[in-house]
Design a protein around this motif. Structure first.
Motif, PDB file in Angstrom:
ATOM      1  N   UNK A  25       0.897  -1.388   0.098  1.00 44.36           N
ATOM      2  CA  UNK A  25       0.043  -0.074   0.174  1.00 44.36           C
ATOM      3  C   UNK A  25       0.942   1.354  -0.083  1.00 44.36           C
ATOM      4  N   UNK A  26       2.042   1.168   0.819  1.00 39.34           N
ATOM      5  CA  UNK A  26       2.872   2.526   0.998  1.00 39.34           C
ATOM      6  C   UNK A  26       3.393   2.711  -0.301  1.00 39.34           C
ATOM      7  N   UNK A  27       3.858   1.710  -1.214  1.00 35.32           N
ATOM      8  CA  UNK A  27       4.569   1.909  -2.427  1.00 35.32           C
ATOM      9  C   UNK A  27       3.667   2.460  -3.392  1.00 35.32           C
ATOM     10  N   UNK A  28       2.461   1.843  -3.531  1.00 32.37           N
ATOM     11  CA  UNK A  28       1.465   2.311  -4.261  1.00 32.37           C
ATOM     12  C   UNK A  28       0.775   3.662  -4.116  1.00 32.37           C
ATOM     13  N   UNK A  29       1.069   3.965  -2.766  1.00 32.14           N
ATOM     14  CA  UNK A  29       0.583   5.693  -2.693  1.00 32.14           C
ATOM     15  C   UNK A  29       1.729   6.501  -2.929  1.00 32.14           C
ATOM     16  N   UNK A  30       2.752   5.974  -3.179  1.00 31.72           N
ATOM     17  CA  UNK A  30       3.984   6.770  -3.696  1.00 31.72           C
ATOM     18  C   UNK A  30       4.778   7.282  -2.390  1.00 31.72           C
ATOM     19  N   UNK A  31       4.784   6.647  -1.367  1.00 31.05           N
ATOM     20  CA  UNK A  31       5.689   6.935   0.020  1.00 31.05           C
ATOM     21  C   UNK A  31       7.090   6.828  -0.714  1.00 31.05           C
ATOM     22  N   UNK A 282      -1.828   1.617  10.243  1.00 29.70           N
ATOM     23  CA  UNK A 282      -2.198   2.793  11.162  1.00 29.70           C
ATOM     24  C   UNK A 282      -0.620   3.102  11.546  1.00 29.70           C
ATOM     25  N   UNK A 283       0.117   2.132  12.064  1.00 32.11           N
ATOM     26  CA  UNK A 283       1.511   2.509  12.564  1.00 32.11           C
ATOM     27  C   UNK A 283       2.317   3.143  11.285  1.00 32.11           C
ATOM     28  N   UNK A 284       2.373   2.755  10.217  1.00 29.93           N
ATOM     29  CA  UNK A 284       2.924   3.091   8.982  1.00 29.93           C
ATOM     30  C   UNK A 284       2.495   4.649   8.750  1.00 29.93           C
ATOM     31  N   UNK A 285       1.072   4.905   8.709  1.00 27.36           N
ATOM     32  CA  UNK A 285       0.521   6.143   8.577  1.00 27.36           C
ATOM     33  C   UNK A 285       1.096   7.295   9.877  1.00 27.36           C
ATOM     34  N   UNK A 286       1.300   6.775  10.880  1.00 31.52           N
ATOM     35  CA  UNK A 286       2.194   7.600  12.004  1.00 31.52           C
ATOM     36  C   UNK A 286       3.327   7.814  11.418  1.00 31.52           C
ATOM     37  N   UNK A 287       4.036   6.834  11.045  1.00 37.55           N
ATOM     38  CA  UNK A 287       5.400   7.064  10.531  1.00 37.55           C
ATOM     39  C   UNK A 287       5.588   7.852   9.273  1.00 37.55           C
ATOM     40  N   UNK A 288       4.463   8.009   8.459  1.00 37.61           N
ATOM     41  CA  UNK A 288       4.579   8.986   7.335  1.00 37.61           C
ATOM     42  C   UNK A 288       4.479  10.386   7.828  1.00 37.61           C
ATOM     43  N   UNK A 297       0.571  10.262   3.904  1.00 34.31           N
ATOM     44  CA  UNK A 297      -0.386   9.654   5.127  1.00 34.31           C
ATOM     45  C   UNK A 297      -1.771   9.774   4.853  1.00 34.31           C
ATOM     46  N   UNK A 298      -2.074  11.128   4.491  1.00 30.90           N
ATOM     47  CA  UNK A 298      -3.566  11.311   4.014  1.00 30.90           C
ATOM     48  C   UNK A 298      -3.954  10.247   3.195  1.00 30.90           C
ATOM     49  N   UNK A 299      -3.551  10.461   2.016  1.00 31.15           N
ATOM     50  CA  UNK A 299      -3.817   9.321   0.965  1.00 31.15           C
ATOM     51  C   UNK A 299      -4.112   7.995   1.387  1.00 31.15           C
ATOM     52  N   UNK A 300      -3.146   7.498   2.019  1.00 35.78           N
ATOM     53  CA  UNK A 300      -3.235   6.104   2.388  1.00 35.78           C
ATOM     54  C   UNK A 300      -4.399   6.006   3.582  1.00 35.78           C
ATOM     55  N   UNK A 301      -4.532   6.800   4.735  1.00 37.70           N
ATOM     56  CA  UNK A 301      -5.669   6.635   5.401  1.00 37.70           C
ATOM     57  C   UNK A 301      -6.819   6.760   4.854  1.00 37.70           C
TER      58      UNK A 301
END
Ligand code: NAD
Length: 481
Positions: A25-31, A282-288, A297-301
């Motif tokens: 998910x992070x990769x697809x979101x462009x993190x 959710x942990x990864x979003x906090x990391x972003x 973070x916003x896109x993923x969440x």
């Protein structure tokens, strides 16, 4: 965008599956992440490394200072120490932040308006893991609560509340029983709370506070707690919000941060494409947010919220009539990816501030007081006494007191059994004998006392010196004393 170096560990049990889903998910979101993968946990323990982490992994963590970690398995009872606790403490991650939110009506919960953030102290308390067997019948675990440790976490909770526009900080503790350790935590809370007049404050004894949180979580906002209560109650909070599989956590220190799910490695669910990857996501979003990638973070969440709203649910949150599709870990990840760029319609979309996140407050001391005057007053000698007769022990010990030291009392597991003990009190095989000197004493006199006790054939199994600090007694009385 420049890529941020991040250390990633895939963990044990369901760890590799939920990490795979999260990274997809992070990769697809462009993190923008430059990932260094390390191996920790069971595989490393089983190679014979009792720390569960190789030196090269520490090097990676010290280099990137950002750690996304899947859950790992820690043996229960005996065996290796918890690597989670070791990592948090070694890297000085004093604050463990655990937001627990309900997603009514899309995830079944008795608490439709729940939005609680648990701020758990992460370095002290019984989690110091300092334990001893002191006699054939008795184990001991030392609970350590320090003033700087309490100041750091309480200040962090108030700063967190201010930064996130939260209205209230509540403290949970048990200072009616643990008057010195939890008493210090509560005292520091009161001292720091007055520096935040814009934020409401309240205090609950942890047992009734926990009952109230489980019954009416909407009455709470940010709750700050010592380590053990925070560990237990954040699982309770996540579960009553919908599922323990939903909550993420940030472990924050001044130099290094670690992001994870609050749940464990759920070995029974491993390898079956069943686990909910949401907690780790959710942990990864906090990391972003922490590494200043708020747009991602916003896109993923928001894509995740939309997935939840569309009823695409893993087994743990699947409810007939509410959910539309029961999916596995991989399918859930694909559903989130397919919704990147979308927002939820009924759940409130998230918006993360586009400015760099404020650093955690510097752990400024509340009291600039120096160490003060420490005076040695006596010693508690814990003695192995299998006959369990307190009066006989008092007779044997009393004879050995000299140099101004007097045998003041004997207790068993904290309850006074001499003088004037009660026949009803159950005793185990080790007793605490308190020797005190009114005028104060010296270490040499205490050592001489111990020597006499040992020469008399008594077995000292543990000792604690008794002191006053600026005239204040640095030890509690026994129960019934
Ligand atoms: P656990 O949280 O791993 O699992 C308990 C139960 O909760 C599971 O059986 C499952 O029914 C459910 N569950 C947990 N996560 C889920 C998810 N993502 N999706 C769906 N259902 C989920 O707790 P446990 O069984 O007590 O602990 C297992 C191991 O994990 C132990 O070795 C423990 O020490 C370790 N642990 C690790 C961490 C960590 O790495 N941070 C945290 C807690 C426990």
């Amino acid at each position: 965008m420049t890529k941020t170096p991040v250390t990633v560990a895939h963990g044990d049990g369901i760890g590799p599956e939920i990490m795979g889903a999260t990274l997809q998910i992070l990769e697809a979101a462009g993190a923008a992440l430059d990932i260094e993968t390390i191996e920790i946990g069971e595989k490393v323990y089983l190679r014979g490394n009792t720390a569960g982490i190789d030196p090269s992994s520490w090097e990676s963590l010290l280099r990137t200072k950002v750690f996304l970690k899947a859950p790992i398995t820690t043996p229960q009872g005996g065996g290796f120490k918890s690597l989670n606790v070791t990592t948090r403490k070694t890297l000085g991650q004093y604050a463990n932040v655990r937001p627990c939110v309900s997603y009514h009506p899309f995830i079944d919960t008795k608490h439709p308006n729940m939005d609680v953030v648990i701020v758990r102290e992460n370095e002290e308390d019984l989690y110091a893991g300092i334990e001893y067997q002191i006699s054939p019948e008795t184990m001991s675990c030392i609970k350590l609560i320090s003033r700087p440790g309490s100041e750091k976490i309480v200040r962090y909770a108030f700063e967190y509340a201010r930064r996130h526009n939260r209205k209230k900080v509540t403290v949970f503790m048990k200072d009616n029983i643990m008057k010195m350790t939890d008493g210090l935590f509560h005292k520091v809370f009161d001292e720091i709370a007055v520096q935040y007049p814009d934020i409401q404050k309240e205090a609950w004894i942890v047992d009734i506070g926990a009952a109230k949180m489980a019954d009416t979580p909407e009455a709470f906002d940010v709750i700050v707690m010592p380590n053990l209560y925070g560990d237990i109650l954040s699982d309770v909070a996540a579960q009553i919000a919908g599922s323990v599989g939903l909550a993420g956590s940030a472990n924050i220190g001044d130099k290094c941060a670690m992001f994870e799910a609050i749940h464990g490695s759920a070995p029974r669910r491993a390898g079956q494409n069943l686990a909910n990857p949401s907690g780790l996501l959710m942990g990864a979003i906090l990391m972003l947010v922490h590494i200043n990638q708020p747009e991602t973070a916003e896109r993923v969440h928001n894509a995740w919220l939309r997935t939840i709203e569309d009823g695409i649910h893993t087994y743990d949150i699947f409810t007939e009539g509410v959910s539309t599709q029961k999916v596995g870990t991989k399918e859930f990840a694909c559903a989130v990816v397919a919704r990147l760029g979308q927002k939820p319609n009924r759940l409130k979309p998230v918006a993360y501030a586009k400015t760099p996140p404020a650093q955690p407050a510097a752990p400024a001391a509340v009291s600039a007081a120096g160490p003060g005057k420490m005076e040695l007053k006596g010693i508690d000698l814990f003695v192995y006494w299998p006959s369990r007769n307190a009066n006989e022990l008092a007779e044997a010990m009393g004879k050995l007191a000299s140099d101004g030291l007097k045998l003041q009392m004997i207790d068993n597991r904290g309850v006074k059994v001499w003088p004037a003990g009660m026949a009803e009190t159950f005793c185990t095989d080790s007793f605490r004998c308190r020797f005190l000197s009114e005028r104060g004493t010296e270490m040499g006199k205490l050592i001489a006392l111990m020597q006499r006790v040992s020469n008399a054939g008594l077995d000292i199994v543990m000792t604690e010196t008794l002191r006053t600090f600026d005239g204040q007694q640095g030890y509690t009385l026994a129960q019934g004393q």
